[in-house]
Design a protein around this motif. Sequence first.
Motif, PDB file in Angstrom:
ATOM      1  N   ALA A 438     -45.965  12.573  30.012  1.00 38.97           N
ATOM      2  CA  ALA A 438     -46.279  11.646  31.069  1.00 38.97           C
ATOM      3  C   ALA A 438     -44.695  12.954  33.033  1.00 38.97           C
ATOM      4  O   ALA A 438     -45.070  12.659  33.064  1.00 38.97           O
ATOM      5  CB  ALA A 438     -46.001  10.007  31.294  1.00 38.97           C
ATOM      6  N   THR A 441     -45.310  16.280  33.109  1.00 36.92           N
ATOM      7  CA  THR A 441     -45.660  16.325  34.101  1.00 36.92           C
ATOM      8  C   THR A 441     -45.231  15.847  35.239  1.00 36.92           C
ATOM      9  O   THR A 441     -45.498  16.950  36.649  1.00 36.92           O
ATOM     10  CB  THR A 441     -47.565  16.288  33.432  1.00 36.92           C
ATOM     11  N   ALA A 485     -49.559  10.747  35.886  1.00 34.06           N
ATOM     12  CA  ALA A 485     -48.632  10.546  35.143  1.00 34.06           C
ATOM     13  C   ALA A 485     -47.407   9.950  35.907  1.00 34.06           C
ATOM     14  O   ALA A 485     -46.355   9.585  34.898  1.00 34.06           O
ATOM     15  CB  ALA A 485     -48.341  12.187  35.291  1.00 34.06           C
ATOM     16  N   VAL A 677     -54.430  14.097  31.402  1.00 34.37           N
ATOM     17  CA  VAL A 677     -53.821  13.767  31.058  1.00 34.37           C
ATOM     18  C   VAL A 677     -54.053  11.826  29.972  1.00 34.37           C
ATOM     19  O   VAL A 677     -53.456  11.861  29.207  1.00 34.37           O
ATOM     20  CB  VAL A 677     -52.968  12.980  32.601  1.00 34.37           C
TER      21      VAL A 677
END
Length: 793
Positions: A438, A441, A485, A677
């Motif tokens: 996270a 990103t 993210a 993600v």
Amino acid sequence: MLRRVAPIVLTLVVVVVGIFALAAGPRTPPPRPGADFVVLVGVAGLRWDDVDPQRTPTLWQLAREGSIGSLSVRSAYRPTCPLDGWLTLGAGSFAGWTGGQRDGTCPPTEVRVDKPDRIGANLPEQESVVMHNQDRLPWGTVPGALSESVRCSVAVGPGAAVAAARPFGRVDRYEPTLPADPAGLLGSCVLSIVDLGTVAGTDPAERAAAARDADAQLARVLAARPPHSLVIVAGVADTEQPSRLHVAVADGPGWDNGWLTSPTTGRRGYLQLIDLAPTALTALGRPMPDRQFLGRPAESVGGRPDDLTAAIAEPADADREAAAQREVAGGFFILLAGVQVALAVAVLPLLRRARRHAGPYGPKPVSRRVVAVVELLLVAAALAMPAALLAEAVPWWRNTYPAVTFAGLTAALLAAATLLVRLAPGYRSTLGPLGAVAGLTVLAVGLDVVTGARLQLNGVVGYSALEGGRYAGLGTVGLGVFIAAALLTAGWLAQRVRREWRPTVMVLIGGAAVVVVGSPYLGADSIGAIALTAGVSVAAAISTGGWLTMTRLAWAGMAGLAVMIGFAVVDLGRPPGERGSLGRFLAALGDGTGGLTVQRSSASSFQTLVNSPLTVLALVGALLLWFALLQPWGGLRRLFGIYPAIRAAMAGTGVAVGIGGVLGAVALDVAGAAAAVVVPMAALSALRVLDHAADRTRPATDRPQDAGPSDAGPPAAGPSDAGSSDAGPADADRSDAASPQAGASDADSSGAGAVGAGDEGGGAAPAGDAGASHEPRRDRGRAIRSSAEVATG
């Protein structure tokens, strides 16, 4: 009282931050000198790679003295054929000629032009063209709106007649070809539109000959231009599939040596075909028509290189990049969707066998090596979008094999990012990979947005200038990835502080993300900011534990609605030419034309839903979450019970991407980008928490002072589980340890059942969650250990 007031205060903070981010608008540029005459010169198919000082010396000199840019020729149809382009030029909005395209190709450029007298002309088909655009196309375009806004206009050539014809078909002054001395004709009206032919085909010799002929005619136009005039040269249309970026040059008072831009693009060096009509009227000082153009007046900004060769190389390179992006993007997303589906299938048996049994019998656990490989693949899948974004920093589109080059760059960056996560200090902890992925990103996407979103423009995971939907800021894919993210980063950090500080951490990080998404200087996505505001409100409300109740969901909806209303009030207070999409939509509702916007949004959503590979990512992610991860054996409920801040982050992500997809008319694209993600990280974290589901740790206060290893029960988790920050006091939450009731709320409120103190395999740290209120659970742990010792002799 503080506990009751805190959600209200934090929600108000998020609302204020959201309104502030959206209300701040770019400074209105100073008015530029007007012109007495405007001459619009169109050459269908003309691109920047057709321009050089030998073939087109006149155009080269005009570009040296004036302002230049890349022209997106989007119209009501794709590709924009010459008749569509000329009609869009004269309408100032997306328009299309009757008949459209045949199998994606352009029909012959034929239009009937009658000359009832020696001055003007008439287009017999104009009435049917107007009805076609008004009744069958969702833009409500009025062909001929530009000529209707001036007293008199001149047209030279059939394409120019299409642009200059009034809605009833009359062309004020018309000549089929450029006269030997056009000075008198061009000076007879304040607006002149000239068709210099077409540059078509793929043969370089044919294109060079056509460009040379158009340049020779342009020299005659410039020699006869009226005094104090603005001349705009534009490649008004495509000539074949696929679409390309075209030439745009403006020369006149106040248009010297700069880049062309407009509010519709928000990007220097880029212009839309629909911007030319309002630019002409603004230069002439004429008011806009009653039904506003979709385009905005263009302007010239600085920053252009002094060397014209270097300056022209930029839009030519942008055209090549956009063409390569179209070829590569589809394959990338299809491959990503296939990999994510394969990982979803592969992780199912691992989830079934990840939970270790305390007794002597049970299914054989999966090899640690296999689990480690799958975990690395999940990390790589979650990092695919950021890696593809960073690959845009290298000009891969200039290579002979752009797809292969892009694939190699992305694979190298993906391997490097995965290795970086693997070597991070907290990788072996439950939340270590999630926090690292996270963080990387949000850093990659955020830095790109802050520095001008150069990697997203014409990027594989960005947006294409050929599509005409967005030219600056945060794109649809970038929005989904950034929302996921940012909220996961906020949840990971919030889990590491005391319980009462978690909502504050969520609001601080979420508020910063709202500013990045919504500010017109950065992400420039008002819909995304509204959606993210609602998601942050949800995440802050449940970050300390508890269910996602209707009351909390209503709070989030009210927060997003408050931001929308506040921004709408500010936007409607601006002049019509400076309003954003929300202000224009509300104004359209006021004058009764809002139904066209709703119709366009609905059609766009349906096409996106059916054609986008991101739809597959969203659906597969939802199926994996619901039918596997959220099942009693899936581990995600246990993860949510131990880490309420992570549950809050994922719930907020779901709310934000859902609202963003609906309001942005992009169906499941935002959700699919976020799922790329969130879902791999959720699966990895669930695998790890299941691996420690059978761990039991005795509280330190119950252990005899002289107890040896045999009395202390199973050994505490090794360095891989307890040696990181996630397995330490941050996971156990010092504030929760001080209150048995608080510990029970965090562990059980999500429906995870009775979560033992040793779910993370920690030492004394998790003992706080197994305080006085969990005595029966501790007894069960002792009974299990005793039976295990007897069974093993």
